[in-house]
Scaffold this active site. Structure first.
Site, PDB file in Angstrom:
ATOM      1  CB  CYS A 308      -0.978  -0.011   1.175  1.00  0.00           C
ATOM      2  SG  CYS A 308      -0.199   0.074   2.813  1.00  0.00           S
ATOM      3  CG  HIS A 356      -4.569   0.003   3.820  1.00  0.00           C
ATOM      4  ND1 HIS A 356      -3.803  -0.842   3.049  1.00  0.00           N
ATOM      5  CD2 HIS A 356      -5.571   0.453   2.999  1.00  0.00           C
ATOM      6  CE1 HIS A 356      -4.324  -0.925   1.828  1.00  0.00           C
ATOM      7  NE2 HIS A 356      -5.375  -0.144   1.774  1.00  0.00           N
ATOM      8  CG  HIS A 368      -6.702   0.409  -1.761  1.00  0.00           C
ATOM      9  ND1 HIS A 368      -7.002  -0.143  -0.536  1.00  0.00           N
ATOM     10  CD2 HIS A 368      -7.644  -0.080  -2.615  1.00  0.00           C
ATOM     11  CE1 HIS A 368      -8.065  -0.929  -0.637  1.00  0.00           C
ATOM     12  NE2 HIS A 368      -8.481  -0.901  -1.870  1.00  0.00           N
TER      13      HIS A 368
END
Length: 396
Positions: A308, A356, A368
């Site tokens: 990520c 994240h 993402h």
């Protein structure tokens, strides 16, 4: 007249046979156990589908957290290794100069001997605790020329600096070892969490996997609904802003001229800043979109796969903006804005431990790298529920 019949013993009849109370209780227990066994096989050791889903999600979250720790340790290890290499090169160069200075002092000692001073040979000089001890013991300092004294002073200076650099290099090597240990520990944790998640999923039946897919689809639909609602709210806020600007411009056009050079300058600066950010954000988003479909791989920074924070870092680097490697640092690499004011290009962070991140594209959506086994994709920022959103940061 009183009855002479004996009272009937306590008990009941089972299949026409009179049984005592103890036997009745035993038979009842057997019957109940038999009914329980026949109802369904024991599933005490098998978790429910919901429990499996939660456990798998938790394992992926833990793996992602460990991945960010791995990324941080790897980044630190790389920097520390460069520092160690630089220090060792410096120490080597200083040692060479120190040896040259020592040789110069040896030549000075030999010269003193040739001029008749009562001095031992060069070997004694080299074996002395310090060159200063040698010269002091032999009372040669007052006989030395300015150049020779300068050589001694230079030796002492270089010796002290070299020792400090050696100590610094030793400490850096210790730090490097610690970073490498942290790196290996984080790597092991990631691998174990992912292995546990895969094992849980492998035990699901085809029917359970279908049900799990249905649950996931329902979550995605709810996330899409919330994204659409946010898009509607942002569009309404933008409409009101434009109406207010139009009203303000109308009022200015009917008002008498006034000195507004200060506000005009401020407004111009703000407009220029917004335009600059939009240009960079457009480049970052163009890069992110071009990565859609590439696999998530923990610790990866491209170009073939990403995790990520590796994706967001690469996207903004394509726009000419350097942001840190890990989520914990990226969240501090810009200005925090409210979700309602999020603009394309902003970074959206998730969870209390900030493990994240995705890049906002507008209308409640982001690009993402979700998790292992998935691919870079566009998805609602509510993909894991509204409460999972931590903050929004504008990095440039």
């Amino acid at each position: 007249m009183a009855s002479h019949r004996k009272s009937r013993p306590a008990g009941t009849r089972v299949a026409g046979i009179r049984t005592p109370a103890l036997a009745t209780a035993a038979l009842t227990s057997v019957a109940l156990l038999s009914q329980t066994a026949n109802a369904s096989p024991s599933t005490d050791d098998k978790p429910s589908l919901e429990e499996v889903e939660k456990k798998v999600d938790d394992l992926y979250r833990q793996a992602e957290s460990a991945t960010e720790k791995y990324n941080a340790a790897k980044d630190q290890t790389t920097k520390q290794r460069k520092r160690v290499d630089t220090l060792l090169d410096d120490v080597a160069q200083r040692t060479q100069k120190l040896n040259e200075a020592r040789e110069e002092l040896g030549r000075n000692a030999a010269a003193q001997y040739r001029t008749g001073a009562a001095a031992p040979d060069t070997a004694t000089f080299l074996l002395a605790d310090t060159p200063q001890d040698y010269f002091d013991q032999n009372q040669l300092m007052d006989r030395m020329t300015g150049r020779q004294k300068e050589a001694v002073d230079d030796y002492f200076t270089q010796q002290s600096a070299t020792m400090k650099k050696r100590q610094e290099a030793t400490q850096s090597l210790e730090t490097l070892t610690e970073s490498q240990s942290d790196l290996q520990s984080a790597k092991t944790t990631v691998q174990q969490k992912l292995s546990d998640a895969r094992e849980l999923l492998s035990k699901l039946t085809a029917e359970e996997k279908a049900r799990l897919a249905a649950i996931e689809k329902a979550k995605q639909e709810e996330a899409a609904r919330k994204a659409a609602e946010l898009a509607r709210q942002q569009a309404e806020a933008e409409r009101q802003r434009q109406e207010q600007e139009a009203a303000a411009q109308q009022q200015e056009s009917t008002a008498p001229p006034a000195d507004s050079s200060g506000s005009d300058s401020s407004s111009s600066d703000s407009s220029s800043s917004d335009s600059s950010y939009a240009t960079k954000a457009e480049k970052a988003l163009a890069f992110a979109r071009s990565q859609v479909g590439k696999p998530y791989v923990w610790g990866a920074t491209g170009p073939d796969s990403y995790d990520c924070s590796g994706l967001t870092q690469a996207a903004w680097k394509a726009a000419g903006v350097d942001i840190p490697r890990v989520t914990y640092d990226q969240v501090n690499a810009g200005t925090t804005v409210s979700l309602s004011n999020a603009q394309p290009g902003d970074l959206v962070f998730f969870y209390d431990d900030i493990t994240h991140v995705g890049i906002y594209i507008g209308n409640g959506m982001m690009i993402h790298a979700p998790k292992p086994g998935a691919y870079v994709r566009e998805e609602s920022i509510y993909y894991d529920g509204e409460s999972s959103i931590h903050s929004v940061v504008r990095p440039a």
